[in-house]
Design a protein around this motif. Structure first.
Motif, short mmCIF file in Angstrom:
data_model
loop_
_atom_site.label_atom_id
_atom_site.label_comp_id
_atom_site.label_asym_id
_atom_site.label_seq_id
_atom_site.Cartn_x
_atom_site.Cartn_y
_atom_site.Cartn_z
N THR A 35 59.39 10.56 68.43
CA THR A 35 59.21 11.92 67.92
C THR A 35 58.91 11.84 66.44
OG1 THR A 35 61.55 12.20 67.46
CG2 THR A 35 60.78 12.93 69.62
N ARG A 36 58.37 12.87 65.90
CA ARG A 36 58.07 12.93 64.47
C ARG A 36 58.96 13.99 63.83
NH1 ARG A 36 52.99 10.34 63.20
NH2 ARG A 36 52.00 9.80 65.16
N ALA A 37 59.51 13.63 62.70
CA ALA A 37 60.36 14.57 61.98
C ALA A 37 59.51 15.62 61.28
CB ALA A 37 61.21 13.83 60.95
N VAL A 38 60.03 16.83 61.22
CA VAL A 38 59.35 17.91 60.50
C VAL A 38 59.57 17.70 59.00
CG1 VAL A 38 59.27 20.39 60.15
CG2 VAL A 38 59.63 19.47 62.43
N VAL A 39 60.76 17.22 58.65
CA VAL A 39 61.12 16.96 57.26
C VAL A 39 61.63 15.53 57.17
CG1 VAL A 39 62.65 17.63 55.37
CG2 VAL A 39 61.77 19.37 56.92
#
Length: 83
Positions: free
Chosen positions: A30-34
């Motif tokens: 997954t990719r972090a938003v922040v």
């Protein structure tokens, strides 16, 4: 064996919630938003206590932990959730 989606220890009066975490669907990709480092301190906004509390147990627990201005790593450890 379970019936109706309930485990033997579940309360039959509680609704069954089918919740799948994003990392389970993506095998951890997954990719972090922040972007936050493990040492980043989390500070609650001043009006956070007057807002409506989340009904999700994990989110409510995170808010309780954040009252002490913990780091990202401390929150993860105290609530028992992955970073």
């Amino acid at each position: 064996m379970t019936t109706g989606g309930l485990h033997p220890d579940d309360d039959p009066d509680e609704p069954v919630v089918d919740e799948v975490r994003p990392y389970a669907l993506t095998a951890g990709r997954t990719r972090a938003v922040v972007e936050l480092s493990l040492e980043t301190r989390l500070l609650m906004e001043s009006d956070a206590r007057t807002r409506r509390r989340p009904t999700d147990h994990l989110l409510a627990h995170i808010l309780d932990v954040c009252e002490a201005t913990p780091s990202v790593a401390e929150v993860s450890a105290k609530v028992g959730a992955p970073l």
